[in-house]
Design an enzyme around this catalytic site. Structure first.
Site, PDB file in Angstrom:
ATOM      1  N   GLY A 253       0.784  -1.278  -0.057  1.00 22.38           N
ATOM      2  CA  GLY A 253      -0.220  -0.211  -0.158  1.00 22.38           C
ATOM      3  C   GLY A 253       0.910   1.254  -0.094  1.00 22.38           C
ATOM      4  N   GLU A 290       3.987  -6.625   1.827  1.00 15.64           N
ATOM      5  CA  GLU A 290       3.334  -7.050   0.368  1.00 15.64           C
ATOM      6  C   GLU A 290       3.220  -5.713  -0.487  1.00 15.64           C
ATOM      7  OE1 GLU A 290      -0.724  -8.427   1.546  1.00 15.64           O
ATOM      8  OE2 GLU A 290       0.205 -10.191   2.502  1.00 15.64           O
ATOM      9  N   PRO A 291       4.492  -5.178  -0.775  1.00 19.39           N
ATOM     10  CA  PRO A 291       4.448  -3.973  -1.532  1.00 19.39           C
ATOM     11  C   PRO A 291       4.036  -4.502  -3.295  1.00 19.39           C
ATOM     12  CG  PRO A 291       6.650  -4.722  -1.154  1.00 19.39           C
ATOM     13  CD  PRO A 291       5.526  -5.794  -0.344  1.00 19.39           C
ATOM     14  N   GLY A 292       3.325  -3.810  -3.913  1.00 20.39           N
ATOM     15  CA  GLY A 292       3.177  -3.976  -5.393  1.00 20.39           C
ATOM     16  C   GLY A 292       3.568  -2.720  -6.070  1.00 20.39           C
ATOM     17  N   ARG A 293       2.775  -1.774  -6.147  1.00 21.83           N
ATOM     18  CA  ARG A 293       2.872  -0.493  -6.722  1.00 21.83           C
ATOM     19  C   ARG A 293       4.156   0.207  -6.635  1.00 21.83           C
ATOM     20  NH1 ARG A 293      -1.490   2.745  -7.942  1.00 21.83           N
ATOM     21  NH2 ARG A 293      -2.813   1.615  -6.477  1.00 21.83           N
ATOM     22  N   TYR A 333     -10.057   4.942 -11.438  1.00 26.00           N
ATOM     23  CA  TYR A 333      -9.963   6.000 -10.244  1.00 26.00           C
ATOM     24  C   TYR A 333      -9.970   7.297 -10.567  1.00 26.00           C
ATOM     25  CZ  TYR A 333      -8.034   1.015  -9.422  1.00 26.00           C
ATOM     26  OH  TYR A 333      -7.602  -0.180  -9.256  1.00 26.00           O
ATOM     27  N   CYS A 359     -14.442   3.390 -28.183  1.00 22.95           N
ATOM     28  CA  CYS A 359     -15.972   4.071 -28.363  1.00 22.95           C
ATOM     29  C   CYS A 359     -16.246   4.207 -27.044  1.00 22.95           C
ATOM     30  CB  CYS A 359     -17.032   3.112 -29.231  1.00 22.95           C
ATOM     31  SG  CYS A 359     -16.200   3.198 -30.753  1.00 22.95           S
ATOM     32  N   GLU A 360     -15.968   4.920 -26.160  1.00 21.14           N
ATOM     33  CA  GLU A 360     -16.301   5.284 -24.800  1.00 21.14           C
ATOM     34  C   GLU A 360     -15.807   6.673 -24.354  1.00 21.14           C
ATOM     35  OE1 GLU A 360     -17.967   3.239 -22.527  1.00 21.14           O
ATOM     36  OE2 GLU A 360     -18.100   1.227 -23.691  1.00 21.14           O
ATOM     37  N   TYR A 387      -0.323  -1.926 -12.094  1.00 20.04           N
ATOM     38  CA  TYR A 387      -1.961  -1.734 -12.543  1.00 20.04           C
ATOM     39  C   TYR A 387      -2.033  -1.214 -13.687  1.00 20.04           C
ATOM     40  CZ  TYR A 387      -1.737  -2.891  -7.507  1.00 20.04           C
ATOM     41  OH  TYR A 387      -1.453  -3.554  -6.454  1.00 20.04           O
TER      42      TYR A 387
HETATM   43  C1  PLP Z   1      -3.027  -5.354  -3.948  1.00 14.19           C
HETATM   44  C2  PLP Z   1      -2.613  -5.754  -2.571  1.00 14.19           C
HETATM   45  C3  PLP Z   1      -1.654  -5.433  -2.063  1.00 14.19           C
HETATM   46  C4  PLP Z   1      -0.385  -4.598  -2.947  1.00 14.19           C
HETATM   47  O1  PLP Z   1      -0.887  -3.246  -2.665  1.00 14.19           O
HETATM   48  P1  PLP Z   1       0.206  -1.964  -3.652  1.00 14.19           P
HETATM   49  O2  PLP Z   1      -0.647  -0.848  -3.159  1.00 14.19           O
HETATM   50  O3  PLP Z   1       0.212  -2.399  -4.828  1.00 14.19           O
HETATM   51  O4  PLP Z   1       1.362  -1.915  -2.501  1.00 14.19           O
HETATM   52  C5  PLP Z   1      -0.977  -6.258  -1.033  1.00 14.19           C
HETATM   53  N1  PLP Z   1      -1.491  -7.009  -0.274  1.00 14.19           N
HETATM   54  C6  PLP Z   1      -2.934  -7.383  -0.757  1.00 14.19           C
HETATM   55  C7  PLP Z   1      -3.646  -8.275  -0.008  1.00 14.19           C
HETATM   56  C8  PLP Z   1      -3.470  -6.654  -2.055  1.00 14.19           C
HETATM   57  O5  PLP Z   1      -4.584  -7.057  -2.355  1.00 14.19           O
END
Ligand code: PLP
Length: 432
Positions: A253, A290-293, A333, A359-360, A387
């Site tokens: 997050g 759990e980083p993604g972004r 978003y 077409c939107e 994303y």
């Molecule tokens: C999407 C998600 C993440 C990653 O969130 P980011 O904002 O991309 O870091 C981590 N844990 C869970 C359970 C998620 O659904």
């Protein structure tokens, strides 16, 4: 306008893999224009160094503290990116059986995978147990029962961690806020203790940890602190009852800079988490995130070309060959994404909405941007690594973009551009 070239250089959100050299945008040591002519557009371009740097900043910030960085696969699930992170030592947070299989296909160990999500099916639970994942992040009491009964049938013990909904405001967009009572995610804070008691009494269940994930694109530390303190309270109460947890997972997050946001650094984020553990005397706990972004967003751009300069009396549209099916964040978003030229042009800028051909009316990438462009010019949507491709679709029978990973002077095609016939390969016309 008589601006010097210097003052016209657009700012980029992250300088690790992307920078201008003169008037040309580069990804590491390759001009983006060269990549576009080699692979076509729309094209996702990722910089390996940016991904590595982000991962290593997290890793180093933990120092000697026992930790695991569980990359959230849904942010960008390309096999090459998962493989790169696996080689760096990452674990993975998956939210479907498909993601679990993808991570295994990318060469990662299932024992380094945690499985989150409110709707795990019997088939997914069975798969995860057979593969031997690190743990399930469970989100409800019925899910616990379901996992226990499948584990019993398979003659296995299921490692579980409870995803707690701490009821804190992540102060982010409502669609990416997940830690409030009225969100569908996690076990209500008040129910957590009784759920742990129940779980600890089930022979097929091995309680391993606790988990929370309160949302995405969070740009302040206080929501993480509020949630963290509440989770640590629970750990203390559980310990009093003789339920000892081995790990705490603070979720993902952490936000990134798209425009002018000033999120805390990865280092400051980790120091905050470790500080909380230390103050409570809980430093022995294995710490997961759990980083993604925050690992991939600024490691990627989406390159597109201007199909048409549709200048009108009231509004100018730059119609480009990337669309909402390639990059859905603006539509989902109302997200602001940077749009910069791949080659800076001297001349008068005009105010444009950058839109795709779909077409939107929701098919826009950016609104009201000052750009100096001609038909055929290349533009780059910045901060597109998270994303972007993972949320893409084939709407309007648009083949998905190709993806390229750049390391220094090397470019590698990590996903080929789809062909139209790929899109109807699984479709069948009934014979009359
Ligand atoms: C999407 C998600 C993440 C990653 O969130 P980011 O904002 O991309 O870091 C981590 N844990 C869970 C359970 C998620 O659904």
């Amino acid at each position: 306008m008589t601006d010097t070239l210097q003052t016209q250089i657009p700012s980029l959100p992250d300088g690790v893999s992307f920078a201008y050299r003169g008037d040309a945008l580069y990804c590491e040591d390759l001009p983006v224009s060269e990549l576009a002519s080699r692979y076509g557009t729309p094209l996702y371009v990722y910089g390996q160094k940016a991904i590595q740097t982000a991962y290593q900043e997290y890793d180093q910030a933990f120092g000697e503290h026992p930790h695991s960085i569980m990359y959230s696969v849904k942010a960008n699930s390309n096999l090459a990116i998962v493989n790169l992170l696996a080689r760096l030592g990452a674990g993975f947070d998956v939210v479907s059986g498909g993601e679990l299989l993808r991570v295994i296909a990318a060469g990662a160990e299932p024992s380094r995978v945690v499985f989150s999500g409110v709707g795990k099916t019997d088939a997914e639970i069975t798969l995860a147990l057979q593969k031997g994942i690190r743990c399930f992040n469970i989100e409800s009491i019925p899910e616990l029962e379901q996992i226990a009964s499948i584990a019993r049938k398979l003659g296995r013990r299921a490692p579980v961690s409870v995803r707690v909904n701490p009821n804190v405001d992540a102060k982010t967009h409502p669609y990416i806020s997940t830690g409030l009572r009225n969100n569908k995610f996690g076990v209500a804070y008040e129910q957590t203790l009784s759920l742990y008691r129940h779980a600890a009494a089930l022979p097929e269940i091995e309680v391993t940890g606790i988990d929370c994930h309160i949302g995405s694109q969070i740009t302040e530390l206080s929501p993480f602190e509020d949630a963290g303190e509440k989770i640590l309270d629970l750990i203390a109460k559980l310990a009093e009852e003789g339920i000892a947890l081995r790990h705490i997972d603070f979720g993902g997050g952490l936000g990134v800079r798209y425009k002018d946001e000033t999120p805390p650094s990865r280092k400051a984020f980790i120091e905050t988490l470790l500080g909380m553990l230390e103050r409570r005397g809980m430093s022995r706990l294995d710490c997961l995130i759990e980083p993604g972004r925050s690992i991939v967003a600024n490691a990627g751009i989406l390159v597109c070309s201007v199909i048409r300069d549709k200048t009108g009396e009231t509004k100018n549209f730059a119609v480009v060959d990337a669309a909402m099916n390639d990059m859905g964040r603006p539509m989902f978003y109302q997200a602001w994404m940077g749009v910069v030229p791949v080659k800076i042009r001297r001349g008068d800028s005009r105010c444009y909405d950058v839109v795709g051909p779909i077409c939107e009316s929701g098919d826009w990438l950016a609104r009201q941007r000052m750009l100096c462009i001609r038909q055929g010019d290349l533009l780059a949507v910045t901060s597109a690594g998270a994303y972007g491709m993972s949320m893409s679709s084939n709407y309007n029978t648009r083949p998905r973009a190709a993806e390229v990973l750049v390391s220094g002077e090397q470019a590698f095609c990590i996903r080929e551009r789809e062909k139209p016939e790929d899109l109807w390969r699984l479709e069948h016309i009934p014979q009359p």
